[in-house]
Every structure is written in structure tokens, then in C-alpha cells.
Enzyme design. Sequence first.
Site, PDB file in Angstrom:
ATOM      1  N   ASP A   1       0.812  -1.227   0.000  1.00 41.92           N
ATOM      2  CA  ASP A   1       0.000   0.000   0.000  1.00 41.92           C
ATOM      3  C   ASP A   1       0.842   1.273   0.000  1.00 41.92           C
ATOM      4  OD1 ASP A   1      -2.238  -1.651   0.111  1.00 41.92           O
ATOM      5  OD2 ASP A   1      -2.255  -1.646   2.305  1.00 41.92           O
TER       6      ASP A   1
ATOM      7  N   LYS B   1       1.790   2.184  -5.160  1.00 41.09           N
ATOM      8  CA  LYS B   1       2.322   1.649  -6.431  1.00 41.09           C
ATOM      9  C   LYS B   1       1.411   1.961  -7.622  1.00 41.09           C
ATOM     10  CE  LYS B   1       2.313  -2.355  -4.362  1.00 41.09           C
ATOM     11  NZ  LYS B   1       2.088  -1.980  -2.955  1.00 41.09           N
TER      12      LYS B   1
ATOM     13  N   ASN C   1      -5.338 -10.048  -3.783  1.00 34.47           N
ATOM     14  CA  ASN C   1      -4.990  -9.512  -2.451  1.00 34.47           C
ATOM     15  C   ASN C   1      -4.519  -8.065  -2.587  1.00 34.47           C
ATOM     16  OD1 ASN C   1      -2.737 -10.504  -3.849  1.00 34.47           O
ATOM     17  ND2 ASN C   1      -1.666 -11.225  -2.035  1.00 34.47           N
ATOM     18  N   ALA C   2      -4.050  -7.697  -3.790  1.00 30.43           N
ATOM     19  CA  ALA C   2      -3.605  -6.330  -4.040  1.00 30.43           C
ATOM     20  C   ALA C   2      -4.804  -5.398  -4.197  1.00 30.43           C
ATOM     21  CB  ALA C   2      -2.754  -6.291  -5.310  1.00 30.43           C
ATOM     22  N   GLY C   3      -4.602  -4.147  -3.848  1.00 26.67           N
ATOM     23  CA  GLY C   3      -5.595  -3.104  -4.107  1.00 26.67           C
ATOM     24  C   GLY C   3      -4.805  -1.866  -4.466  1.00 26.67           C
ATOM     25  N   HIS C   4      -4.753  -1.548  -5.742  1.00 31.81           N
ATOM     26  CA  HIS C   4      -3.942  -0.427  -6.225  1.00 31.81           C
ATOM     27  C   HIS C   4      -4.867   0.714  -6.637  1.00 31.81           C
ATOM     28  CE1 HIS C   4      -0.339  -3.286  -7.208  1.00 31.81           C
ATOM     29  NE2 HIS C   4      -0.720  -3.320  -5.945  1.00 31.81           N
TER      30      HIS C   4
ATOM     31  N   ARG D   1       2.828 -28.689  -7.127  1.00 34.51           N
ATOM     32  CA  ARG D   1       2.532 -29.253  -8.456  1.00 34.51           C
ATOM     33  C   ARG D   1       1.116 -29.803  -8.572  1.00 34.51           C
ATOM     34  NH1 ARG D   1       7.927 -32.487  -7.666  1.00 34.51           N
ATOM     35  NH2 ARG D   1       6.866 -32.568  -5.674  1.00 34.51           N
TER      36      ARG D   1
ATOM     37  N   GLN E   1       1.938  -5.985  -3.282  1.00 31.55           N
ATOM     38  CA  GLN E   1       2.390  -6.114  -1.893  1.00 31.55           C
ATOM     39  C   GLN E   1       3.684  -5.306  -1.694  1.00 31.55           C
ATOM     40  OE1 GLN E   1       1.356  -9.469  -3.483  1.00 31.55           O
ATOM     41  NE2 GLN E   1      -0.550  -8.468  -2.952  1.00 31.55           N
TER      42      GLN E   1
ATOM     43  N   ARG F   1      -5.435   0.315   8.732  1.00 31.91           N
ATOM     44  CA  ARG F   1      -4.008   0.026   8.607  1.00 31.91           C
ATOM     45  C   ARG F   1      -3.293   0.494   9.860  1.00 31.91           C
ATOM     46  NH1 ARG F   1      -3.719   2.515   2.559  1.00 31.91           N
ATOM     47  NH2 ARG F   1      -4.592   0.758   1.426  1.00 31.91           N
TER      48      ARG F   1
ATOM     49  N   GLY G   1      -0.026  14.003  -2.957  1.00 36.52           N
ATOM     50  CA  GLY G   1      -1.473  13.853  -2.902  1.00 36.52           C
ATOM     51  C   GLY G   1      -1.871  12.669  -3.762  1.00 36.52           C
TER      52      GLY G   1
HETATM   53  P1  GDP Z   1      -0.797   0.425  -3.563  1.00 39.13           P
HETATM   54  O1  GDP Z   1      -1.404  -0.846  -3.106  1.00 39.13           O
HETATM   55  O2  GDP Z   1       0.691   0.458  -3.326  1.00 39.13           O
HETATM   56  O3  GDP Z   1      -1.131   0.777  -4.979  1.00 39.13           O
HETATM   57  O4  GDP Z   1      -1.396   1.567  -2.617  1.00 39.13           O
HETATM   58  P2  GDP Z   1      -2.946   1.699  -2.163  1.00 39.13           P
HETATM   59  O5  GDP Z   1      -3.740   2.178  -3.305  1.00 39.13           O
HETATM   60  O6  GDP Z   1      -3.407   0.475  -1.473  1.00 39.13           O
HETATM   61  O7  GDP Z   1      -2.821   2.783  -1.028  1.00 39.13           O
HETATM   62  C1  GDP Z   1      -2.319   4.055  -1.274  1.00 39.13           C
HETATM   63  C2  GDP Z   1      -3.389   5.077  -0.875  1.00 39.13           C
HETATM   64  O8  GDP Z   1      -2.810   6.352  -0.756  1.00 39.13           O
HETATM   65  C3  GDP Z   1      -4.482   5.234  -1.913  1.00 39.13           C
HETATM   66  O9  GDP Z   1      -5.680   5.547  -1.267  1.00 39.13           O
HETATM   67  C4  GDP Z   1      -3.986   6.403  -2.762  1.00 39.13           C
HETATM   68  O10 GDP Z   1      -5.048   7.109  -3.398  1.00 39.13           O
HETATM   69  C5  GDP Z   1      -3.351   7.269  -1.717  1.00 39.13           C
HETATM   70  N1  GDP Z   1      -2.190   8.037  -2.158  1.00 39.13           N
HETATM   71  C6  GDP Z   1      -1.230   7.730  -3.070  1.00 39.13           C
HETATM   72  N2  GDP Z   1      -0.274   8.682  -3.094  1.00 39.13           N
HETATM   73  C7  GDP Z   1      -0.627   9.603  -2.202  1.00 39.13           C
HETATM   74  C8  GDP Z   1      -0.024  10.837  -1.737  1.00 39.13           C
HETATM   75  O11 GDP Z   1       1.060  11.235  -2.152  1.00 39.13           O
HETATM   76  N3  GDP Z   1      -0.687  11.525  -0.764  1.00 39.13           N
HETATM   77  C9  GDP Z   1      -1.866  11.109  -0.250  1.00 39.13           C
HETATM   78  N4  GDP Z   1      -2.428  11.833   0.694  1.00 39.13           N
HETATM   79  N5  GDP Z   1      -2.460   9.962  -0.655  1.00 39.13           N
HETATM   80  C10 GDP Z   1      -1.838   9.222  -1.601  1.00 39.13           C
HETATM   81  P1  IMO Z   2      -0.935  -4.102  -2.288  1.00 33.73           P
HETATM   82  O1  IMO Z   2      -0.479  -4.641  -3.625  1.00 33.73           O
HETATM   83  C1  IMO Z   2      -0.988  -4.588   2.054  1.00 33.73           C
HETATM   84  C2  IMO Z   2      -1.069  -8.710   3.576  1.00 33.73           C
HETATM   85  C3  IMO Z   2      -2.319  -9.189   4.276  1.00 33.73           C
HETATM   86  C4  IMO Z   2      -1.696 -10.198   5.239  1.00 33.73           C
HETATM   87  C5  IMO Z   2      -0.589 -10.820   4.423  1.00 33.73           C
HETATM   88  C6  IMO Z   2      -0.963 -12.132   3.729  1.00 33.73           C
HETATM   89  O2  IMO Z   2      -2.227  -3.384  -2.332  1.00 33.73           O
HETATM   90  O3  IMO Z   2       0.170  -3.337  -1.639  1.00 33.73           O
HETATM   91  P2  IMO Z   2      -2.526 -12.765   1.671  1.00 33.73           P
HETATM   92  O4  IMO Z   2      -3.965 -12.511   1.422  1.00 33.73           O
HETATM   93  O5  IMO Z   2      -1.608 -12.223   0.632  1.00 33.73           O
HETATM   94  O6  IMO Z   2      -2.234 -14.211   1.950  1.00 33.73           O
HETATM   95  O7  IMO Z   2      -2.211 -11.989   3.055  1.00 33.73           O
HETATM   96  O8  IMO Z   2      -0.257  -9.867   3.425  1.00 33.73           O
HETATM   97  N1  IMO Z   2      -1.291  -8.163   2.201  1.00 33.73           N
HETATM   98  C7  IMO Z   2      -1.227  -6.862   1.900  1.00 33.73           C
HETATM   99  N2  IMO Z   2      -1.037  -5.778   2.694  1.00 33.73           N
HETATM  100  N3  IMO Z   2      -1.090  -4.448   0.714  1.00 33.73           N
HETATM  101  C8  IMO Z   2      -1.248  -5.525  -0.086  1.00 33.73           C
HETATM  102  O9  IMO Z   2      -1.238  -5.434  -1.425  1.00 33.73           O
HETATM  103  C9  IMO Z   2      -1.367  -6.795   0.499  1.00 33.73           C
HETATM  104  N4  IMO Z   2      -1.557  -8.048   0.015  1.00 33.73           N
HETATM  105  C10 IMO Z   2      -1.497  -8.868   1.068  1.00 33.73           C
HETATM  106  O10 IMO Z   2      -2.952  -8.144   4.954  1.00 33.73           O
HETATM  107  O11 IMO Z   2      -1.098  -9.525   6.326  1.00 33.73           O
HETATM  108 MG    MG Z   3      -2.914  -1.533  -1.827  1.00 36.04          MG
END
Ligand code: GDP
Ligand code: IMO
Ligand code: MG
Length: 424
Positions: A16, A19, A41-44, A146, A226, A307, A415
Amino acid sequence: MNTGKVDVLLGLQWGDEGKGKVVDVLTPRYDVVARFQGGPNAGHTLEFEGQKYVLRSIPSGIFQGGKVNIIGNGVVLAPDLFMGEAKDLEKSGHPLKERLHISKKAHLIMPTHRILDRAYEAAKGKDKVGTTGKGIGPTYTDKISRNGLRVGDILCDFENKYAAHKERHMKMLAALGWTDFEGFEETEKLWMEGIDYMKEFKFVDSEIEVNHLLRENKHILCEGAQGTMLDVDFGSYPFVTSSNTICAGACTGLGIGPNKVGNVYGIMKAYCTRVGSGPFPTELFDETGKTIRDLGHEYGAVTGRERRCGWIDLVQLRYSVMVNGVTELIMMKSDVLDSFDTIKACVAYELPDGSETKDFPYEIDNIKPIYKEFPGWKKDMTKCKSQDEFPQAFRDYVAFLEDYLETRIGIISVGPDREQTIVL
Ligand code: GDP
Ligand code: IMO
Ligand code: MG
């Protein structure tokens, strides 16, 4: 033979880091964006033109028109979730079918993998990993042992293969004494619809496609999911995910030789967060931690979970820079600290025997972080357009980070919006 290179962008902390936002910003420089590991599991998160999107399995290069996006062999895909994500994007005017290629060697997350994920977590009790519940661990376990089911299997005798895998999983669940199958039939039906929907996409031998593109000198950006501290080898094991999130994962997850890797962009927040269980040396349990969570909106993009928040940990980051061979750092969310009087950075760990180290140790749940304090910059940076507008206290903080991590910071994000990005 001289070929193009892939650049790799990955998280240096516990995920998080931001990325998705940066991949979207950098995509115009590339011909192709490829995911190499992880799954839903990712949330971008990406924000532009007043809209917010959260991507889980689909690469974040999908919004910058006309680029090819690849889901590589190292990714695990849940057809039902993929269908939901793809249909939402198509509805919002972002067509995917021509631009998104899926590796035949990517593994499928079955509905029973998700139940197994829950069953294993329940069996661990208080020691649970706190997974996202998306079946990631059980799917990668089947891959390594496997027993996996792959995208390419969809094209050949799929029903029988699926039934055999399901039967094996059911026996495992029975052995664990698991009885909760509520909603399973509906999920399975949707999953099968997802399989049919996936057939409308191009299934490829992505390793051949990627290497062919490199021979044509095309530029490829590999998008990590991750973060390094969740890497199955180098993260805070066993509280990790089940894939190699580090740079080497791009080689195995796409079929690229290590000599083809160019820049390695390492992303970090100006502080640190973690979701799920496991050690977190600089975690804050006080008002400051809460303030960071509120100002940074630190709630999971996938699960909505709070978080955990803390100060930036330079011992941990130095280790991440090392195992990834980071060539350039990207700092996110410094705006969250804009109003702070003082800012802290962990610069060493005190070990249980009283000694100090800057080398990341095997055990991190029994160390004490040693902090250096910096004066806050006390300026709203969210509207800054260039580094000329940075206050001196912020410049000093950045210079200290670059010096400690022996790596230059190339981008600072102030931001969530695409526009709030300053390339140095
Ligand atoms: P990722 O999984 O690495 O792609 O990151 P996430 O999307 O899970 O979490 C990043 C969060 O921070 C999201 O809600 C973005 O919109 C927000 N974000 C990204 N860059 C910035 C920043 O520079 N400032 C602020 N305030 N928020 C940001
Ligand atoms: P992005 O790509 C933050 C964490 C879970 C848990 C551990 C294992 O958005 O950065 P899993 O479901 O992968 O077996 O969970 O990894 N986790 C993350 N934490 N960002 C993520 O992805 C994550 N993907 C998995 O919370 O602790
Ligand atoms: Mg994320």
C-alpha cells in the site's frame, strides 16, 4: 544481443505504498505494463479527473490509452473477481479486451482455495496471518506442490480438471473439520461465468511475448504487488504473502533474464503502515498513530481494514533497497505529515542484549527502534508543482533519507491525484 530493458516498480514496506498511482503516472514512458506476482490480495488505487479506481488483478497501466497490459505467469487470478473488475472498467469507458493479455501459465484461484484460506487462518487461531481471504496462500501452495490449475487449462478438458481439484480440496477441508460452505454454490456459479468471460481475452505465452518486445527495444514496466516486507523469503515470515514480491519476482513471474532488468523503482511512504498481523517495529499506538491514519486515510483498499501506522523505518528500508537492488526511490504521502511539529525516522535498532544495529535482524519483534527527530516543514505541499516550492525543512529531511539509503529520490508524491506528483 542488445535488447530493451524492463524497469521494475515495487513496494519497499508492507504494501500500500502507492504503487498503482505511480505506475499510472509512469505509463506514458512505456509501451507495456506487466504484473508479475500476487493477485486480488492487491488493491492499487488511482485517482485522476475526479475519479477513483481500485485495481486488484489488472495492471495499473490500463488507463493510459493504447498500452498493452500483461498479467504474467507469476500472478494468481480469481475468474469471478477478475470479471467483476474488468466489467466495471469497461462500464466506466476503459475497454480492455484488446489491450489485456493473460499468461496461460498464471494459476487460477478456485472457490475452494478461498475456503482453505479461511480454514487455515481459523486453525492458526491467535497466530493467524490476517490474510485478505482471497485464497492466495492455498493457490500458491498448490502451484509449488505441483497441484495447480492454470489459465491454459481453461482451453483443454477444463471441467474434469476442475472437478478433480475440487474433490482434493474437499478432502483437505474435511480433514480440517471445516463445515461452513455458506454461499459456495452461488460463488462457484459466478466463478464458472468468470471462466467463460476470461475466454474473451487473449491468452498468451507471456514470456515469449515479453522477450519478443524486448528484442524490438520496447519499454516494459513491471508492476509489483504487496511489498518487500511481505515477501515470502525476505519479509517478516510467517506474516507474509505467498509470493516473491522483490525484484527477482519480476524475472520468475514474467520469464525475463536478470540481465534484462534496468531501473528498479522502490516506493515508500514518508511514514509506514501495515495491515494484518505480524511485527512492526515503529508502530505507533498513540494519538500520533491515529493522526497519521486519519490524515492518510489509512484503511485497506481491498478489505477496508484499519491500517496500522508508524514512523518511517530506515533500517527496514535499507534492507529493502539491498534485496531489490533499488536504483531510484519514490516517496509517497509526505503531505500527510505536512502539519506535524516534529517527524521521526528510525535510524537503528536496539537489540535485546543492548547493542545497536543498522542491519535488519532475523527477529524484529523484540527490538527497540532508535529515532532521529526532524523539525516539521509545516506547509501544505498538496498544491506544490515543482521542487522549487519545497520548504527547507522538507529538503533537509529528503536529503537525510537519500544519504542514509544511499539512493536518490526521483519522485515525490504530495497527494492521491495523478497531478500531485513531482518528478525531481
Ligand atoms: P498500492 O497498493 O501500493 O497501490 O497503494 P494503495 O492504493 O493500497 O494505497 C495508497 C493510498 O494512498 C491510496 O488511497 C492512494 O489514493 C493514496 N495516495 C497515493 N499517493 C498519495 C499521496 O502522495 N498523498 C496522499 N495523501 N495519498 C496518496
Ligand atoms: P498491495 O499490492 C498490504 C497482507 C495481508 C496479510 C498478508 C498475507 O495493495 O500493496 P494474503 O492474502 O496475501 O495471503 O495476506 O499480506 N497483504 C497486503 N497488505 N497491501 C497488499 O497489497 C497486500 N496483500 C497482502 O494483509 O497480512
Ligand atoms: Mg494496496
